[in-house]
Design a protein around this motif. Sequence first.
Motif, short mmCIF file in Angstrom:
data_model
loop_
_atom_site.label_atom_id
_atom_site.label_comp_id
_atom_site.label_asym_id
_atom_site.label_seq_id
_atom_site.Cartn_x
_atom_site.Cartn_y
_atom_site.Cartn_z
N VAL A 55 17.74 57.65 52.13
CA VAL A 55 17.04 58.45 51.04
C VAL A 55 18.28 59.07 50.16
O VAL A 55 18.17 58.86 49.00
CB VAL A 55 16.42 59.82 51.59
CG1 VAL A 55 16.15 60.79 50.42
CG2 VAL A 55 15.06 59.31 52.11
N ASP A 56 19.35 59.55 50.83
CA ASP A 56 20.59 60.19 50.21
C ASP A 56 21.40 58.76 49.31
O ASP A 56 21.70 59.11 48.15
CB ASP A 56 21.60 60.39 51.13
CG ASP A 56 21.18 61.89 51.80
OD1 ASP A 56 20.02 62.41 51.53
OD2 ASP A 56 21.69 62.18 53.00
N GLU A 57 21.26 57.60 49.88
CA GLU A 57 22.00 56.63 48.93
C GLU A 57 21.03 56.09 47.84
O GLU A 57 22.10 56.03 46.79
CB GLU A 57 22.06 55.42 50.01
CG GLU A 57 22.59 54.33 49.44
CD GLU A 57 23.95 54.24 49.18
OE1 GLU A 57 24.70 55.38 49.58
OE2 GLU A 57 24.55 53.65 48.14
N CYS A 58 19.70 56.36 47.93
CA CYS A 58 18.88 56.03 46.85
C CYS A 58 18.98 57.28 45.83
O CYS A 58 18.97 56.92 44.61
CB CYS A 58 17.52 55.76 47.11
SG CYS A 58 17.17 53.94 47.36
N LYS A 59 19.26 58.26 46.32
CA LYS A 59 19.32 59.68 45.65
C LYS A 59 20.58 59.43 44.42
O LYS A 59 20.27 60.05 43.53
CB LYS A 59 19.49 61.14 46.30
CG LYS A 59 18.89 61.98 45.68
CD LYS A 59 18.90 63.17 46.48
CE LYS A 59 17.75 63.66 47.35
NZ LYS A 59 17.83 64.64 48.22
N LYS A 60 21.61 58.83 45.07
CA LYS A 60 22.66 58.65 43.98
C LYS A 60 22.33 58.03 42.64
O LYS A 60 22.88 58.03 41.81
CB LYS A 60 23.98 57.80 44.73
CG LYS A 60 24.56 58.57 45.93
CD LYS A 60 25.46 57.44 46.36
CE LYS A 60 26.15 58.10 47.77
NZ LYS A 60 26.61 56.98 48.52
N SER A 61 21.38 57.14 42.85
CA SER A 61 21.00 56.24 41.65
C SER A 61 19.86 57.00 41.10
O SER A 61 18.87 56.17 40.31
CB SER A 61 20.87 54.77 41.94
OG SER A 61 19.84 54.61 43.00
N ASP A 62 19.45 58.29 41.57
CA ASP A 62 18.31 58.79 40.81
C ASP A 62 17.16 58.41 41.41
O ASP A 62 16.17 58.52 40.60
CB ASP A 62 18.44 59.11 39.52
CG ASP A 62 17.72 60.33 38.93
OD1 ASP A 62 17.73 61.28 39.68
OD2 ASP A 62 17.29 60.23 37.90
N SER A 63 16.93 58.01 42.70
CA SER A 63 15.84 57.03 42.99
C SER A 63 15.20 57.96 44.21
O SER A 63 15.81 58.40 45.17
CB SER A 63 15.94 55.85 43.53
OG SER A 63 16.49 54.99 42.47
N ALA A 64 13.72 58.41 44.20
CA ALA A 64 13.26 58.96 45.26
C ALA A 64 12.44 57.98 46.05
O ALA A 64 11.50 57.40 45.46
CB ALA A 64 12.15 60.04 44.83
N VAL A 65 12.79 57.61 47.27
CA VAL A 65 12.38 56.37 47.99
C VAL A 65 11.41 56.88 49.28
O VAL A 65 11.70 57.95 49.75
CB VAL A 65 13.39 55.56 48.19
CG1 VAL A 65 14.03 54.68 47.17
CG2 VAL A 65 14.54 56.04 49.09
N THR A 66 10.58 56.07 49.66
CA THR A 66 9.91 56.01 50.76
C THR A 66 10.44 55.37 51.93
O THR A 66 10.82 54.15 51.66
CB THR A 66 8.45 55.62 50.39
OG1 THR A 66 7.83 56.46 49.66
CG2 THR A 66 7.51 55.72 51.68
N VAL A 67 10.53 55.79 53.00
CA VAL A 67 11.16 55.15 54.30
C VAL A 67 10.53 55.14 55.41
O VAL A 67 9.65 56.24 55.92
CB VAL A 67 12.68 55.93 54.43
CG1 VAL A 67 13.38 55.17 55.56
CG2 VAL A 67 13.41 55.97 53.21
#
Lengths: 178, 171
Positions: A55-67
């Motif tokens: 989640v943190d990694e994707c947040k860097k590119s401003d993405s909110a992801v489901t995991v």
Amino acid sequence: MPKLLTTFVMGVFALFAIFATVTFFKTLTPAITAPTLTQKDISLEQAMEIAQAAVDECKKSDSAVTVAVVDRVGAIRFAVRATGATPDDLEAARRLAYTARTFRGPTSGWIERTTPGKDPVSLIGQRQLENTLAKAGGVPILLNGDAIGGIGVRGSKGDDMGDEACATAGVKAVDGNL
Amino acid sequence: MFRMSRMLKAAAAAAILMAIAPGAQAQGTGLTREQAMAALQASLDYAKRDQSDISLVVVDREGKPVLYARGNLAAPHNIGLAQRKAYTANRFKMPSLEFETKSQTNPELGAQRESDETIPLGGGVPIMVGNEVIGAVGVSGTKGGQPGDEACARAGAEAAASMVKRLQAQN
């Protein structure tokens, strides 16, 4: 003298009877020789760390992801839906994690392998398996070559390969701590 | 002139209503990831004190799962049970233990126990913001049986609710 002989014969019979009884019961309860299995498996605490890192990694590119993180049998250990994501996203993430776990490799590689024409005999039939999903975004959690779980990420702005990058970052977070 | 000012007032009222409406709608949308995580953390804290291995599911107001956490030593049924408890609490807008008691004595509610998605067992608690149910937490696997599961789920539901209330107070 005959009395002594009788006692001796009785004694022999008694010993024989005891020996026979012991042997008989031994056949009833055979010694267990096959050991039980001891297997490594992903824990809830590890699964939460892996998911958080993704989640943190994707947040860097401003993405909110489901995991979703599955254990060694492919069952959900931990999963969390992004704010505003659909229930389908959670199901997709679960399937990605399952596919990566069961085929012991990133789902992007599995798509390659199962593409018709790659093999003399096409593996595309594998895609009909229940719980699988032919999309990138699933990465296995490996320990000395043994798949002890898998992670699936869904919903990044970088599409499928962006999902895979975040999933990989998630697994990397526990590298050496499994 | 008089008519003009009335029109202006109406226009102003319409503008205010239009400005408020999106905010009111935003409150209607479901749980955030952070609120679900707060619920899990509070319930895990309870489980730690209880020295138990819990499985937990958070559902949104539609009854759809937002978060799954399956305990390390969980039996195969635990996670499914947690999900159905959460679904039950959300659907009937009451703790699933209360639903169990009410549906026992009320024959009209009896049939509602038969649905595949509900379950008449304690351990599901709705996430209440005022009188509104915005989701629920379901727990299975504490040492305290159904009341224990309910107390654990309540800790989670209250943590999520207080996070929503803090957010509302800020806005």
